[in-house]
Design a protein around this motif. Structure first.
Motif, PDB file in Angstrom:
ATOM      1  N   UNK A 151       0.859  -1.178   0.000  1.00 41.39           N
ATOM      2  CA  UNK A 151       0.000   0.000   0.000  1.00 41.39           C
ATOM      3  C   UNK A 151       0.895   1.227   0.000  1.00 41.39           C
ATOM      4  N   UNK A 152       0.407   2.302  -0.657  1.00 37.83           N
ATOM      5  CA  UNK A 152       1.204   3.513  -0.811  1.00 37.83           C
ATOM      6  C   UNK A 152       0.415   4.758  -0.446  1.00 37.83           C
ATOM      7  N   UNK A 153       1.150   5.750   0.030  1.00 39.80           N
ATOM      8  CA  UNK A 153       0.551   7.065   0.207  1.00 39.80           C
ATOM      9  C   UNK A 153       0.268   7.664  -1.168  1.00 39.80           C
ATOM     10  N   UNK A 154      -0.757   8.485  -1.248  1.00 38.70           N
ATOM     11  CA  UNK A 154      -1.121   9.089  -2.533  1.00 38.70           C
ATOM     12  C   UNK A 154       0.039   9.880  -3.137  1.00 38.70           C
ATOM     13  N   UNK A 155       0.820  10.491  -2.285  1.00 38.52           N
ATOM     14  CA  UNK A 155       1.898  11.367  -2.761  1.00 38.52           C
ATOM     15  C   UNK A 155       3.016  10.608  -3.479  1.00 38.52           C
ATOM     16  N   UNK A 156       3.098   9.293  -3.269  1.00 41.54           N
ATOM     17  CA  UNK A 156       4.177   8.522  -3.898  1.00 41.54           C
ATOM     18  C   UNK A 156       3.649   7.423  -4.813  1.00 41.54           C
ATOM     19  N   UNK A 157       2.345   7.236  -4.842  1.00 46.08           N
ATOM     20  CA  UNK A 157       1.743   6.196  -5.688  1.00 46.08           C
ATOM     21  C   UNK A 157       2.192   6.353  -7.127  1.00 46.08           C
ATOM     22  N   UNK A 158       2.670   5.264  -7.713  1.00 51.08           N
ATOM     23  CA  UNK A 158       3.114   5.287  -9.093  1.00 51.08           C
ATOM     24  C   UNK A 158       4.567   5.682  -9.274  1.00 51.08           C
ATOM     25  N   UNK A 159       5.187   6.195  -8.221  1.00 53.88           N
ATOM     26  CA  UNK A 159       6.597   6.592  -8.309  1.00 53.88           C
ATOM     27  C   UNK A 159       7.491   5.718  -7.428  1.00 53.88           C
ATOM     28  N   UNK A 160       6.968   5.273  -6.308  1.00 49.47           N
ATOM     29  CA  UNK A 160       7.732   4.467  -5.357  1.00 49.47           C
ATOM     30  C   UNK A 160       7.229   3.026  -5.372  1.00 49.47           C
ATOM     31  N   UNK A 161       8.149   2.101  -5.133  1.00 52.54           N
ATOM     32  CA  UNK A 161       7.788   0.693  -5.032  1.00 52.54           C
ATOM     33  C   UNK A 161       8.463   0.072  -3.815  1.00 52.54           C
ATOM     34  N   UNK A 162       7.654  -0.524  -2.949  1.00 55.86           N
ATOM     35  CA  UNK A 162       8.196  -1.236  -1.796  1.00 55.86           C
ATOM     36  C   UNK A 162       8.217  -2.720  -2.138  1.00 55.86           C
ATOM     37  N   UNK A 163       9.285  -3.403  -1.740  1.00 58.62           N
ATOM     38  CA  UNK A 163       9.384  -4.811  -2.086  1.00 58.62           C
ATOM     39  C   UNK A 163      10.226  -5.561  -1.065  1.00 58.62           C
ATOM     40  N   UNK A 164      10.037  -6.865  -1.065  1.00 55.98           N
ATOM     41  CA  UNK A 164      10.791  -7.742  -0.170  1.00 55.98           C
ATOM     42  C   UNK A 164      10.700  -9.136  -0.756  1.00 55.98           C
ATOM     43  N   UNK A 165      11.814  -9.796  -0.976  1.00 61.36           N
ATOM     44  CA  UNK A 165      11.814 -11.105  -1.627  1.00 61.36           C
ATOM     45  C   UNK A 165      11.320 -12.214  -0.708  1.00 61.36           C
ATOM     46  N   UNK A 166      11.776 -12.203   0.520  1.00 57.34           N
ATOM     47  CA  UNK A 166      11.367 -13.216   1.488  1.00 57.34           C
ATOM     48  C   UNK A 166      11.617 -12.670   2.882  1.00 57.34           C
ATOM     49  N   UNK A 167      11.263 -13.450   3.878  1.00 56.82           N
ATOM     50  CA  UNK A 167      11.324 -12.966   5.247  1.00 56.82           C
ATOM     51  C   UNK A 167      12.752 -12.642   5.678  1.00 56.82           C
ATOM     52  N   UNK A 168      13.729 -13.231   5.023  1.00 53.28           N
ATOM     53  CA  UNK A 168      15.119 -12.980   5.409  1.00 53.28           C
ATOM     54  C   UNK A 168      15.764 -11.846   4.625  1.00 53.28           C
ATOM     55  N   UNK A 169      15.095 -11.366   3.594  1.00 54.17           N
ATOM     56  CA  UNK A 169      15.702 -10.348   2.747  1.00 54.17           C
ATOM     57  C   UNK A 169      15.366  -8.954   3.248  1.00 54.17           C
ATOM     58  N   UNK A 170      16.160  -7.955   2.842  1.00 56.08           N
ATOM     59  CA  UNK A 170      15.824  -6.578   3.206  1.00 56.08           C
ATOM     60  C   UNK A 170      14.505  -6.148   2.562  1.00 56.08           C
ATOM     61  N   UNK A 171      13.939  -5.107   3.090  1.00 59.94           N
ATOM     62  CA  UNK A 171      12.806  -4.467   2.432  1.00 59.94           C
ATOM     63  C   UNK A 171      13.354  -3.245   1.709  1.00 59.94           C
ATOM     64  N   UNK A 172      12.960  -3.097   0.456  1.00 59.28           N
ATOM     65  CA  UNK A 172      13.484  -2.033  -0.377  1.00 59.28           C
ATOM     66  C   UNK A 172      12.402  -0.989  -0.646  1.00 59.28           C
ATOM     67  N   UNK A 173      12.877   0.209  -0.920  1.00 61.77           N
ATOM     68  CA  UNK A 173      12.000   1.264  -1.408  1.00 61.77           C
ATOM     69  C   UNK A 173      12.665   1.851  -2.647  1.00 61.77           C
ATOM     70  N   UNK A 174      12.141   1.485  -3.812  1.00 65.64           N
ATOM     71  CA  UNK A 174      12.624   2.046  -5.060  1.00 65.64           C
ATOM     72  C   UNK A 174      11.881   3.343  -5.307  1.00 65.64           C
ATOM     73  N   UNK A 175      12.629   4.419  -5.412  1.00 66.38           N
ATOM     74  CA  UNK A 175      12.028   5.744  -5.572  1.00 66.38           C
ATOM     75  C   UNK A 175      12.427   6.314  -6.926  1.00 66.38           C
ATOM     76  N   UNK A 176      11.441   6.529  -7.775  1.00 65.76           N
ATOM     77  CA  UNK A 176      11.665   7.078  -9.105  1.00 65.76           C
ATOM     78  C   UNK A 176      10.994   8.438  -9.239  1.00 65.76           C
ATOM     79  N   UNK A 177      11.384   9.171 -10.258  1.00 61.98           N
ATOM     80  CA  UNK A 177      10.792  10.493 -10.525  1.00 61.98           C
ATOM     81  C   UNK A 177      10.774  11.354  -9.268  1.00 61.98           C
ATOM     82  N   UNK A 178      11.898  11.405  -8.601  1.00 60.39           N
ATOM     83  CA  UNK A 178      11.964  12.100  -7.326  1.00 60.39           C
ATOM     84  C   UNK A 178      11.763  13.605  -7.493  1.00 60.39           C
TER      85      UNK A 178
END
Length: 114
Positions: A58-85
């Motif tokens: 889920x994303x805040x409206x202000x970043x929807x479509x520009x940011x992507x949060x992801x995590x491969x598995x429970x042991x992996x980091x959680x990432x925030x890919x930020x585009x069009x900053x």
């Protein structure tokens, strides 16, 4: 106990991209939700994005479509890919985990400026 360490912040020009990472350690299997928040100077901390243990994002409206949060598995980091900053994305970005209680990382600075 859960420990959170963020990395990946820095200075980027408007329109550029950055990828933040949050590495969790300790009782990682107790984490039910991971999220990113940010706090700009003189403003309250605000929620940016979250991902549940089931992978629902889920994303805040202000970043929807520009940011992507992801995590491969429970042991992996959680990432925030930020585009069009944008300059208004400038803030300290914090990793947040919900387990038996709330945990926070120390934050990483993101500055968007030409």
């Amino acid at each position: 106990q859960v420990q959170l360490v963020e990395s990946g912040g820095g200075l980027v020009q408007p329109g550029g991209s950055l990828k933040l990472a949050c590495t969790a350690s300790g009782n990682i299997f107790s984490i039910r939700l991971l999220a990113w928040y940010r706090q700009a100077p003189g403003k309250q901390r605000e929620w940016v994005a979250r991902i549940t243990s089931d992978g629902i994002t889920t994303y805040a409206d202000s970043v929807q479509g520009r940011f992507t949060i992801s995590r491969d598995n429970v042991r992996s980091p959680v990432y925030l890919q930020m585009n069009s900053l944008k300059p208004e994305d400038t803030a300290v970005y914090y990793c947040h985990a919900l387990a038996n209680r709330v945990y926070w990382g120390q934050g990483t600075q993101v500055t968007v400026s030409s």
